[in-house]
Design a protein around this motif. Sequence first.
Motif, PDB file in Angstrom:
ATOM      1  N   LEU A 205     -35.033  23.562 -51.961  1.00  0.00           N
ATOM      2  CA  LEU A 205     -36.298  22.836 -51.832  1.00  0.00           C
ATOM      3  C   LEU A 205     -36.574  22.467 -50.376  1.00  0.00           C
ATOM      4  N   LEU A 206     -35.536  22.129 -49.623  1.00  0.00           N
ATOM      5  CA  LEU A 206     -35.728  21.836 -48.208  1.00  0.00           C
ATOM      6  C   LEU A 206     -36.196  23.077 -47.453  1.00  0.00           C
ATOM      7  N   GLN A 207     -35.669  24.235 -47.843  1.00  0.00           N
ATOM      8  CA  GLN A 207     -36.163  25.479 -47.241  1.00  0.00           C
ATOM      9  C   GLN A 207     -37.644  25.677 -47.550  1.00  0.00           C
ATOM     10  N   PHE A 208     -38.016  25.446 -48.829  1.00  0.00           N
ATOM     11  CA  PHE A 208     -39.426  25.544 -49.195  1.00  0.00           C
ATOM     12  C   PHE A 208     -40.264  24.616 -48.318  1.00  0.00           C
ATOM     13  N   THR A 209     -39.757  23.394 -48.111  1.00  0.00           N
ATOM     14  CA  THR A 209     -40.490  22.388 -47.340  1.00  0.00           C
ATOM     15  C   THR A 209     -40.747  22.851 -45.918  1.00  0.00           C
ATOM     16  N   ILE A 210     -39.689  23.290 -45.251  1.00  0.00           N
ATOM     17  CA  ILE A 210     -39.793  23.665 -43.842  1.00  0.00           C
ATOM     18  C   ILE A 210     -40.707  24.872 -43.658  1.00  0.00           C
ATOM     19  N   LYS A 211     -40.698  25.801 -44.634  1.00  0.00           N
ATOM     20  CA  LYS A 211     -41.478  27.025 -44.500  1.00  0.00           C
ATOM     21  C   LYS A 211     -42.875  26.933 -45.109  1.00  0.00           C
ATOM     22  N   THR A 212     -43.262  25.766 -45.603  1.00  0.00           N
ATOM     23  CA  THR A 212     -44.566  25.626 -46.257  1.00  0.00           C
ATOM     24  C   THR A 212     -45.704  25.918 -45.281  1.00  0.00           C
ATOM     25  N   PHE A 213     -46.535  26.864 -45.637  1.00  0.00           N
ATOM     26  CA  PHE A 213     -47.699  27.208 -44.810  1.00  0.00           C
ATOM     27  C   PHE A 213     -48.926  27.479 -45.673  1.00  0.00           C
ATOM     28  N   ASP A 214     -48.811  28.493 -46.547  1.00  0.00           N
ATOM     29  CA  ASP A 214     -49.991  28.931 -47.291  1.00  0.00           C
ATOM     30  C   ASP A 214     -50.513  27.875 -48.251  1.00  0.00           C
ATOM     31  N   LEU A 215     -49.624  27.037 -48.796  1.00  0.00           N
ATOM     32  CA  LEU A 215     -50.073  25.978 -49.699  1.00  0.00           C
ATOM     33  C   LEU A 215     -50.988  25.003 -48.961  1.00  0.00           C
ATOM     34  N   VAL A 216     -50.562  24.552 -47.788  1.00  0.00           N
ATOM     35  CA  VAL A 216     -51.371  23.612 -47.001  1.00  0.00           C
ATOM     36  C   VAL A 216     -52.632  24.290 -46.485  1.00  0.00           C
TER      37      VAL A 216
ATOM     38  N   ALA B 125     -47.306  16.728 -36.887  1.00  0.00           N
ATOM     39  CA  ALA B 125     -46.836  17.743 -37.837  1.00  0.00           C
ATOM     40  C   ALA B 125     -45.417  17.445 -38.297  1.00  0.00           C
ATOM     41  N   TYR B 126     -44.560  17.043 -37.373  1.00  0.00           N
ATOM     42  CA  TYR B 126     -43.177  16.769 -37.768  1.00  0.00           C
ATOM     43  C   TYR B 126     -43.071  15.483 -38.579  1.00  0.00           C
ATOM     44  N   SER B 127     -43.913  14.498 -38.257  1.00  0.00           N
ATOM     45  CA  SER B 127     -43.950  13.285 -39.089  1.00  0.00           C
ATOM     46  C   SER B 127     -44.395  13.625 -40.504  1.00  0.00           C
ATOM     47  N   ASN B 128     -45.411  14.477 -40.601  1.00  0.00           N
ATOM     48  CA  ASN B 128     -45.868  14.915 -41.926  1.00  0.00           C
ATOM     49  C   ASN B 128     -44.781  15.693 -42.657  1.00  0.00           C
ATOM     50  N   LEU B 129     -44.011  16.499 -41.911  1.00  0.00           N
ATOM     51  CA  LEU B 129     -42.945  17.273 -42.532  1.00  0.00           C
ATOM     52  C   LEU B 129     -41.895  16.359 -43.147  1.00  0.00           C
ATOM     53  N   VAL B 130     -41.565  15.278 -42.456  1.00  0.00           N
ATOM     54  CA  VAL B 130     -40.581  14.321 -42.982  1.00  0.00           C
ATOM     55  C   VAL B 130     -41.116  13.655 -44.249  1.00  0.00           C
ATOM     56  N   ILE B 131     -42.379  13.218 -44.202  1.00  0.00           N
ATOM     57  CA  ILE B 131     -42.982  12.568 -45.378  1.00  0.00           C
ATOM     58  C   ILE B 131     -43.076  13.549 -46.540  1.00  0.00           C
TER      59      ILE B 131
ATOM     60  N   PHE C  72     -41.617  15.510 -51.632  1.00  0.00           N
ATOM     61  CA  PHE C  72     -41.588  16.760 -52.396  1.00  0.00           C
ATOM     62  C   PHE C  72     -40.211  17.004 -53.018  1.00  0.00           C
ATOM     63  N   VAL C  73     -39.155  16.857 -52.231  1.00  0.00           N
ATOM     64  CA  VAL C  73     -37.807  17.108 -52.749  1.00  0.00           C
ATOM     65  C   VAL C  73     -37.446  16.094 -53.831  1.00  0.00           C
ATOM     66  N   THR C  74     -37.767  14.822 -53.591  1.00  0.00           N
ATOM     67  CA  THR C  74     -37.444  13.781 -54.576  1.00  0.00           C
ATOM     68  C   THR C  74     -38.201  13.996 -55.882  1.00  0.00           C
ATOM     69  N   LEU C  75     -39.520  14.196 -55.780  1.00  0.00           N
ATOM     70  CA  LEU C  75     -40.337  14.355 -56.984  1.00  0.00           C
ATOM     71  C   LEU C  75     -39.981  15.629 -57.737  1.00  0.00           C
ATOM     72  N   THR C  76     -39.808  16.736 -57.031  1.00  0.00           N
ATOM     73  CA  THR C  76     -39.489  18.009 -57.679  1.00  0.00           C
ATOM     74  C   THR C  76     -38.127  17.959 -58.345  1.00  0.00           C
ATOM     75  N   THR C  77     -37.148  17.362 -57.677  1.00  0.00           N
ATOM     76  CA  THR C  77     -35.812  17.240 -58.269  1.00  0.00           C
ATOM     77  C   THR C  77     -35.846  16.380 -59.521  1.00  0.00           C
ATOM     78  N   ALA C  78     -36.539  15.250 -59.445  1.00  0.00           N
ATOM     79  CA  ALA C  78     -36.622  14.355 -60.602  1.00  0.00           C
ATOM     80  C   ALA C  78     -37.333  15.031 -61.776  1.00  0.00           C
ATOM     81  N   MET C  79     -38.458  15.690 -61.509  1.00  0.00           N
ATOM     82  CA  MET C  79     -39.190  16.369 -62.580  1.00  0.00           C
ATOM     83  C   MET C  79     -38.374  17.525 -63.154  1.00  0.00           C
ATOM     84  N   GLY C  80     -37.724  18.288 -62.290  1.00  0.00           N
ATOM     85  CA  GLY C  80     -36.916  19.403 -62.771  1.00  0.00           C
ATOM     86  C   GLY C  80     -35.765  18.942 -63.637  1.00  0.00           C
TER      87      GLY C  80
ATOM     88  N   GLY D  58     -41.447  16.379 -46.971  1.00  0.00           N
ATOM     89  CA  GLY D  58     -40.125  16.815 -47.424  1.00  0.00           C
ATOM     90  C   GLY D  58     -39.463  15.787 -48.325  1.00  0.00           C
ATOM     91  N   ALA D  59     -39.470  14.522 -47.903  1.00  0.00           N
ATOM     92  CA  ALA D  59     -38.826  13.471 -48.693  1.00  0.00           C
ATOM     93  C   ALA D  59     -39.487  13.334 -50.063  1.00  0.00           C
TER      94      ALA D  59
END
Length: 291
Positions: A215-226, A62-68, A73-81, A70-71
């Motif tokens: 976005l990092l907060q969104f990442t750490i708290k992600t539950f319902d989407l998954v 789970a934590y390995s997935n969180l790192v992947i 999601f934050v990169t893609l969302t920031t670039a698109m935004g 997070g990295a």
Amino acid sequence: MERWLPHLVLWPPLLISVLHVITFTTYTTWISFTPSTLIPEHDWIGLQNYWSVLNSRNWKIAYSNLVIYGACFVTLTTAMGLLLAILIDQRIRAENLFRAIFLYPMAVSFVVTGTVWAWLLNPGIGIQSLVRGMGFASFRFDWLVDQSMAIYTVVIAGAWQASGFAMALFLAGIRSVDADLYKAAQIDGAGAWRIYRRVVLPCIGPIFIAVLVILLQFTIKTFDLVRALTGGGPGIATQLPTLVVYDLMFQRGLLGRGAAAAVLLLLSLLLVLIPYFAYACWRKRREARHG
């Protein structure tokens, strides 16, 4: 009375919320040091629950997935935004319409987003089926059922929903840049790309930091989407720490161990928030010193 009315309206709800958070955080922390299962117990067992969580295969994955996640999601969302903000900043026609369209996904719940993207990415009824129905029989897009690629479907769905929010923050920052800086750069012969790269982006550095933290907060708290998109599968390929907490507490009835996982998740969140607040305080003091 008019002088005190704003305080009476703002402070009681704020204090109740703070008290609520502190009380339940403290209680959860206490439970994490007990052997509680379905019913809370009060015997002290120290860090045993924490070692059990940290050494479990589910938590490591789970934590390995969180790192992947997070990295990416934050990169893609920031670039698109940022890209959307720059495009809208060109004073295009129907600007308000496009802003509303790009912001709309943020108004949709993560459960709805996960469900819709689960349909779109389902190999049997989604994009793969559609393209193959158009005659491209060899086309393949089955990430949703591929253990090595499934986590990236969560990235795609999350970025689709959050990029409009990032766009709104970046656009507000870009529009706040002093117009004289634009004029000075244009007089010097700088093109649009150079103006954004050398003038605008350095001026909105604080916006970048705010976007990254949120976005990092969104990442750490992600539950319902998954939960709605993959359910943590296939297998546990898209398991995140929030799903581990849910599984321990509500499916396996290990209240103490689930509380320990929740506290570890809270510490992960604090690792993001504390440096941000420290930076904000440092920046405020610096601005105060320089007038």
